[in-house]
Design a protein around this motif. Structure first.
Motif, PDB file in Angstrom:
ATOM      1  N   LYS A  32       8.463  10.339   3.092  1.00 59.32           N
ATOM      2  CA  LYS A  32       7.665   9.431   3.914  1.00 59.32           C
ATOM      3  C   LYS A  32       8.516   9.004   5.106  1.00 59.32           C
ATOM      4  O   LYS A  32       9.719   8.768   4.975  1.00 59.32           O
ATOM      5  N   SER A  69      14.787  -1.880   0.307  1.00 62.26           N
ATOM      6  CA  SER A  69      13.570  -1.625  -0.459  1.00 62.26           C
ATOM      7  C   SER A  69      13.757  -0.423  -1.384  1.00 62.26           C
ATOM      8  O   SER A  69      13.347  -0.452  -2.543  1.00 62.26           O
ATOM      9  N   MET A  73      13.437  -0.392  -5.424  1.00 67.14           N
ATOM     10  CA  MET A  73      12.566   0.574  -6.102  1.00 67.14           C
ATOM     11  C   MET A  73      13.372   1.379  -7.104  1.00 67.14           C
ATOM     12  O   MET A  73      13.007   1.510  -8.264  1.00 67.14           O
ATOM     13  N   ARG A  89       3.196  -0.409  -5.028  1.00 69.72           N
ATOM     14  CA  ARG A  89       3.044  -0.012  -3.620  1.00 69.72           C
ATOM     15  C   ARG A  89       1.914  -0.799  -2.965  1.00 69.72           C
ATOM     16  O   ARG A  89       2.066  -1.355  -1.878  1.00 69.72           O
ATOM     17  N   ASP A  90       0.767  -0.849  -3.634  1.00 72.60           N
ATOM     18  CA  ASP A  90      -0.403  -1.513  -3.072  1.00 72.60           C
ATOM     19  C   ASP A  90      -0.209  -3.027  -2.960  1.00 72.60           C
ATOM     20  O   ASP A  90      -0.620  -3.636  -1.973  1.00 72.60           O
ATOM     21  N   ARG A 125       7.862  -0.313   3.046  1.00 77.59           N
ATOM     22  CA  ARG A 125       6.925   0.367   2.130  1.00 77.59           C
ATOM     23  C   ARG A 125       7.330   1.805   1.793  1.00 77.59           C
ATOM     24  O   ARG A 125       6.845   2.373   0.811  1.00 77.59           O
ATOM     25  N   PHE A 128       8.350   3.067  -1.848  1.00 79.36           N
ATOM     26  CA  PHE A 128       7.270   2.917  -2.821  1.00 79.36           C
ATOM     27  C   PHE A 128       6.162   3.927  -2.577  1.00 79.36           C
ATOM     28  O   PHE A 128       5.557   4.431  -3.518  1.00 79.36           O
ATOM     29  N   GLU A 129       5.896   4.240  -1.323  1.00 80.45           N
ATOM     30  CA  GLU A 129       4.911   5.277  -1.012  1.00 80.45           C
ATOM     31  C   GLU A 129       5.404   6.640  -1.488  1.00 80.45           C
ATOM     32  O   GLU A 129       4.660   7.406  -2.098  1.00 80.45           O
ATOM     33  N   THR A 132       5.563   6.958  -5.447  1.00 79.77           N
ATOM     34  CA  THR A 132       4.220   7.079  -6.010  1.00 79.77           C
ATOM     35  C   THR A 132       3.693   8.494  -5.835  1.00 79.77           C
ATOM     36  O   THR A 132       3.194   9.110  -6.787  1.00 79.77           O
TER      37      THR A 132
END
Length: 144
Positions: A32, A69, A73, A89-90, A125, A128-129, A132
């Motif tokens: 990402k 982050s 994680m 994530r959400d 983010r 986490f994106e 996932t």
């Protein structure tokens, strides 16, 4: 007076990312990238037969917030399912957008000073994106 965006704990986490090496034979991988700042996180995972993360590797090329982050994680992702990671994530995305409570993941409160800095949210983010997406890909391949 506002809390500093880059505090001692953020910088400590940024300098101590666990699982900071790619896996040699991952079951799932995802990269990402934040188009705003260029931060990039690549996550490799292996999962157990129940689809839970059993091994994790990362390549993190991000700002201190993105690195911190990724550190948070990586410290708690082992044993989590794709669904649990997607929920984290959400909830992180909703909280950063001012649309939800502080997520139930160890350490997220450290990012409170970043809430008014929306340009920093994408970097926070990324890990986490990526985890996932990688875990979903790995779980789809895992033997039942």
């Amino acid at each position: 007076m506002n809390a500093p965006l880059y505090n001692t704990e953020i910088l400590r986490l940024a300098a101590s990312i666990p699982h900071h090496a790619r896996l040699t034979d991952p079951m799932g991988s995802a990269e990402k990238r934040s188009p705003i700042c260029g931060s990039r996180v690549t996550v490799d995972v292996a999962v157990d037969p129940q689809g839970r993360v059993s091994d994790l590797g990362m390549l993190v090329r991000a700002c201190a917030l993105g690195q911190a982050s990724a550190s948070l994680m990586g410290a708690a992702a082992i044993g989590k399912s794709a669904e649990e990671l997607a929920a984290a994530r959400d909830s992180l995305a909703a909280w950063l957008a001012g649309e939800g409570p502080l997520p139930e993941w160890p350490g997220f409160e450290l990012f409170t000073p970043a809430l008014p800095h929306s340009a920093r949210h994408a970097s926070i983010r990324l890990a986490f994106e990526a985890v996932t997406e990688a875990t979903r890909a790995a779980a789809a391949k895992a033997p039942a």
